[in-house]
Design a protein around this motif. Sequence first.
Motif, short mmCIF file in Angstrom:
data_model
loop_
_atom_site.label_atom_id
_atom_site.label_comp_id
_atom_site.label_asym_id
_atom_site.label_seq_id
_atom_site.Cartn_x
_atom_site.Cartn_y
_atom_site.Cartn_z
N SER A 53 -19.69 -118.33 -1.21
CA SER A 53 -20.68 -119.37 -0.89
C SER A 53 -22.10 -118.81 -0.94
N PRO B 73 -24.93 -121.58 -6.65
CA PRO B 73 -23.81 -122.54 -6.65
C PRO B 73 -23.27 -122.83 -8.05
N ARG C 40 -20.83 -127.82 -12.50
CA ARG C 40 -19.91 -128.18 -13.58
C ARG C 40 -20.40 -129.45 -14.25
N ASP D 256 -28.57 -127.49 -6.97
CA ASP D 256 -27.22 -127.96 -7.25
C ASP D 256 -27.05 -129.46 -7.07
N ASP E 272 -26.62 -133.33 -8.02
CA ASP E 272 -25.94 -133.93 -9.17
C ASP E 272 -26.95 -134.38 -10.24
N HIS F 172 -23.75 -118.95 -11.31
CA HIS F 172 -22.68 -118.72 -10.33
C HIS F 172 -21.73 -117.62 -10.79
N SER G 85 -12.06 -123.05 -1.69
CA SER G 85 -12.28 -124.49 -1.87
C SER G 85 -12.35 -124.88 -3.35
N ASP G 86 -12.36 -126.19 -3.63
CA ASP G 86 -12.41 -126.69 -5.00
C ASP G 86 -13.64 -126.19 -5.76
N ASP G 87 -14.74 -125.99 -5.04
CA ASP G 87 -15.94 -125.45 -5.67
C ASP G 87 -15.65 -124.12 -6.35
N TYR H 125 -11.61 -122.03 -10.47
CA TYR H 125 -12.15 -121.89 -11.82
C TYR H 125 -11.10 -122.09 -12.89
N ASP I 123 -14.52 -123.87 -17.11
CA ASP I 123 -15.69 -123.51 -16.32
C ASP I 123 -16.37 -122.27 -16.91
#
Length: 443
Positions: free
Chosen positions: A174, A178, A181, A226, A228, A245, A306-308, A311, A315
């Motif tokens: 983290s 960041p 995608r 980061d 959107d 990232h 986490s989903d973040d 990869y 990605d």
Amino acid sequence: MSQYQDSWGLFQQDIQHDLDIEMEPVAACPSFADPTSDFDRNIPRICGVCGDKATGFHFNAMTCEGCKGFFRRSMKRKAMFTCPFNNDCKITKDNRRHCQACRLKRCIDIGMMKEFILTDEEVQRKREMIMKRKEEEALKESLKPKLSEEQLRVLEILLEAHRKTYDATYSDFSQFRPPIRTDAHKRSTSRSSSFTTQGFSSDESSDTFNSSPEPRMFSNLELSDDSDDSAAMSIGFSQLTMLPHLADLVSYSIQKVIGFAKMIPGFKDLTAEDQIALLKSSAIEVIMLRSNESFSLEDMSWTCGSDDFKYKATDVTQAGHNMELLEPLVKFQVGLKKLNLHEEEHVLLMAICIVSPDRPCVQDTALVESIQDRLSEILQTYILCRHPPPGNRLLYAKMIQKLADLRSLNEEHSKQYRSLSFLPEHSMQLTPLVLEVFGNEIS
Ligand SMILES: [Zn+2]
Ligand SMILES: [Zn+2]
């Protein structure tokens, strides 16, 4: 016989508790084992002489231990017994010691044969045979490969080094710039078409490769925001939204690999120049190796919390790499995962990868080789004595093959890194450590 019933009864009471002094430890007086199993004969396990619980066939008849010993001793002594009664005493468990004559007669009647008794020499020979077998087993045990104290110590150090440099919670992620995608639709379609366990056809990969946009000459600086909106707006300018990232992730991983390498026993005996040469050339390979811990066969992704921080190969395409690298990389991850390496084997493989004498710019190849040989020996011995079948089958060879695969992945990575870092807009996204280790085409 009825005339003796009363006296028998009294006699029995006197010696109610037969201590069975004839009983001897089974092992001390081996008898010929019957070739057919006692169970196959389907005979109740009751002593044919006295009716006590039988322990098996002794001298050709099913008997208890007591009658077995009685028969052997009587035969050896060539004893002549006389019945004090009528030569037709009924032998039972409780009275069997009262009339030796009738007991011995019963033994012979049910088929016990003195020919089945081992002579003293035979007993001695049999004991020697048992002893020899035990010695052979002990020798076999001593010849089995074993990890020495020293090897166990090296293994323990490597495990500890890995635990200190690999955080399986991925909580540091983290702190990286960041991940951003873009083009979610494209990601989801390529996910289902290209990345399956079944394999990667060259058609699919070249399609994916061709559809990958060429890196554009636009700065990614503003992408560190980061939100959107900013991500969506920047699609048109550059596809390398994941570069900041992933550059941080790789930079972080390089630090950890350096930390791990420094703890490899023997590594610090190398000159600083050789240490650097080894690290520069192996860093990306070790990163690929250690990333296998987070790689999941279920969705072909590196799942780091986490989903973040999950990869997919797609990605990585948004950080400037293409399928020429990613297809074999995912294949490599699948193959490595399927080896189901023990943690010991995993850390040894990373150490062996780092300490390779055939890396460019290594001066003292002999010393590097001796350190690597020591690690390879530990790995081979470890597999022999700790990795059970069928997983151990050709495992060492398969692991060495993985090191060869890493060399070509390394080569492809270098090629792609060079063209990526050639553009200042991209190289400025990288960290000083990444530039130092992988090279800086600009400077
Ligand atoms: Zn008996
Ligand atoms: Zn008798």
